[in-house]
Write an enzyme that holds these catalytic residues in place. Structure first.
Site, PDB file in Angstrom:
ATOM      1  N   TYR A   1     -50.528  19.450  -8.280  1.00 21.26           N
ATOM      2  CA  TYR A   1     -49.880  20.005  -9.471  1.00 21.26           C
ATOM      3  C   TYR A   1     -48.707  19.093  -9.847  1.00 21.26           C
ATOM      4  O   TYR A   1     -47.576  19.304  -9.415  1.00 21.26           O
ATOM      5  CB  TYR A   1     -49.351  21.418  -9.198  1.00 21.26           C
ATOM      6  CG  TYR A   1     -50.389  22.508  -9.061  1.00 21.26           C
ATOM      7  CD1 TYR A   1     -51.723  22.293  -9.340  1.00 21.26           C
ATOM      8  CD2 TYR A   1     -50.005  23.775  -8.644  1.00 21.26           C
ATOM      9  CE1 TYR A   1     -52.654  23.312  -9.209  1.00 21.26           C
ATOM     10  CE2 TYR A   1     -50.931  24.807  -8.514  1.00 21.26           C
ATOM     11  CZ  TYR A   1     -52.255  24.556  -8.799  1.00 21.26           C
ATOM     12  OH  TYR A   1     -53.179  25.578  -8.654  1.00 21.26           O
TER      13      TYR A   1
ATOM     14  N   GLY B   1     -59.113  33.551 -18.381  1.00 21.80           N
ATOM     15  CA  GLY B   1     -60.535  33.804 -18.484  1.00 21.80           C
ATOM     16  C   GLY B   1     -61.303  32.499 -18.636  1.00 21.80           C
ATOM     17  O   GLY B   1     -61.003  31.498 -17.968  1.00 21.80           O
TER      18      GLY B   1
ATOM     19  N   PHE C   1     -57.140  32.299 -13.019  1.00 23.10           N
ATOM     20  CA  PHE C   1     -57.627  32.421 -14.391  1.00 23.10           C
ATOM     21  C   PHE C   1     -57.849  33.885 -14.789  1.00 23.10           C
ATOM     22  O   PHE C   1     -58.685  34.177 -15.648  1.00 23.10           O
ATOM     23  CB  PHE C   1     -58.919  31.618 -14.607  1.00 23.10           C
ATOM     24  CG  PHE C   1     -58.783  30.148 -14.360  1.00 23.10           C
ATOM     25  CD1 PHE C   1     -57.638  29.462 -14.735  1.00 23.10           C
ATOM     26  CD2 PHE C   1     -59.791  29.437 -13.739  1.00 23.10           C
ATOM     27  CE1 PHE C   1     -57.498  28.099 -14.511  1.00 23.10           C
ATOM     28  CE2 PHE C   1     -59.668  28.070 -13.513  1.00 23.10           C
ATOM     29  CZ  PHE C   1     -58.526  27.407 -13.895  1.00 23.10           C
TER      30      PHE C   1
END
Length: 302
Positions: A69, A222, A218
């Site tokens: 990240y 989604g 998510f």
């Protein structure tokens, strides 16, 4: 709104091995830029640090991160280190290995013998002498294959004291079974949210039966995944959000948390207002009718 309503304690707790965490946690992926992995504009460093510190003030004691990240100018692990070290005793930091990115940002996948280097990089960036939880993040190309060789290496690092607990991510029920023959597993981290497939739902139920934490990612985005939630949302989700006078994102988080007491949430943001909304979603309680209506939504593309 009571202090508890606006706190990560509102949704209750679950255990990652011998570590107790509030069920609403925080995902660090969006701390480094407006889009993950350096595709957007860099976040303001002081704002990202403020978000992390505010998360702790709101009762968050479970942070999900990874050495990959990072953007051109920001590293999530190093922001966490700068904002929160010396770390509170109750804080649990979960990271993940197998994927990696070189300095240019290009992706690579570690061979088993390279996993120790990835673990040590997380230790260095976070300023820790051990990692609380490490998830083996399985690449899409290996979702039907064995993960035993890679997971076995992490089990050895756990025995050596570099890792406290192990989890797996982006896996099937068969891979969960394989991992559990090698070493204890405390969590499964998979994509999951409204519109989840029957296979995904079965794995969530299995984790509950085994007493393992299920940690969806998510849950808000989604099918948008790293790109974030779509501008529009399904009519049913919007209607429930309007009924509760909250955002669609909060409804998606509340629905996810009500899938079982073993389900954790790790929504990520670089915005203080969104952080407060995400944490407050832990206090939302959807009715049985609302839960059923949202659960009945078919997977996107089905």
């Amino acid at each position: 709104m009571s202090p508890r309503t606006n706190s990560a304690t509102a949704a209750g707790t679950w255990r990652l091995g011998d570590l107790t965490v509030n069920r609403v946690g925080f995902g660090a992926m969006r701390l480094t830029g407006t889009a993950p992995f350096g595709n957007g504009l860099p976040r303001d460093r002081d704002r990202s640090i403020a978000v992390l510190r505010r998360a702790i003030e709101l009762g968050v004691n479970h942070i999900d991160t990874a050495a990959f990240y990072f953007s051109a100018t920001r590293s999530a692990n190093e922001l966490i280190n700068r904002a929160l070290a010396p770390y509170p005793d109750e804080l649990v930091i979960t990271t993940k290995v197998w994927p990696g990115r070189d300095p240019s940002g290009a992706w690579w996948w570690a061979a088993p013998e390279q996993l120790r280097g990835q673990v040590e990089e997380n230790l260095r960036q976070l300023g820790r002498d051990h990692l609380d939880v490490v998830n083996l993040r399985v690449p899409p190309s290996c979702r039907t294959g064995s993960i035993g060789e890679h997971f076995g290496v992490l089990a050895e690092l756990r025995d050596a004291g570099l890792i406290r607990h192990l989890g797996i991510s982006n896996v099937t029920s068969g891979q969960l079974a394989e991992a559990r023959t090698i070493a204890p597993v405390v969590c499964v981290q998979n994509p999951y949210g409204i519109g989840a497939s029957s296979e995904d739902r079965a794995l969530l139920r299995l984790c509950g039966e085994l007493g393992l934490a299920f940690v969806p990612f998510f849950a808000i985005a989604g099918p948008g995944r790293e790109a974030g939630p779509a501008a529009g949302d399904r009519e049913a989700v919007c209607a429930v959000a309007q009924a509760h006078s909250v955002s669609v994102a909060q409804i998606r988080l509340a629905w996810t948390l009500q899938q079982g007491p073993h389900v954790l949430a790790i929504p990520g943001t670089g915005d203080l207002d969104h952080l407060a909304q995400n944490v407050a979603a832990g206090a939302l309680r959807l009715s049985e009718e609302e839960l059923a209506r949202l659960t009945s939504l078919r997977p996107v593309g089905a």
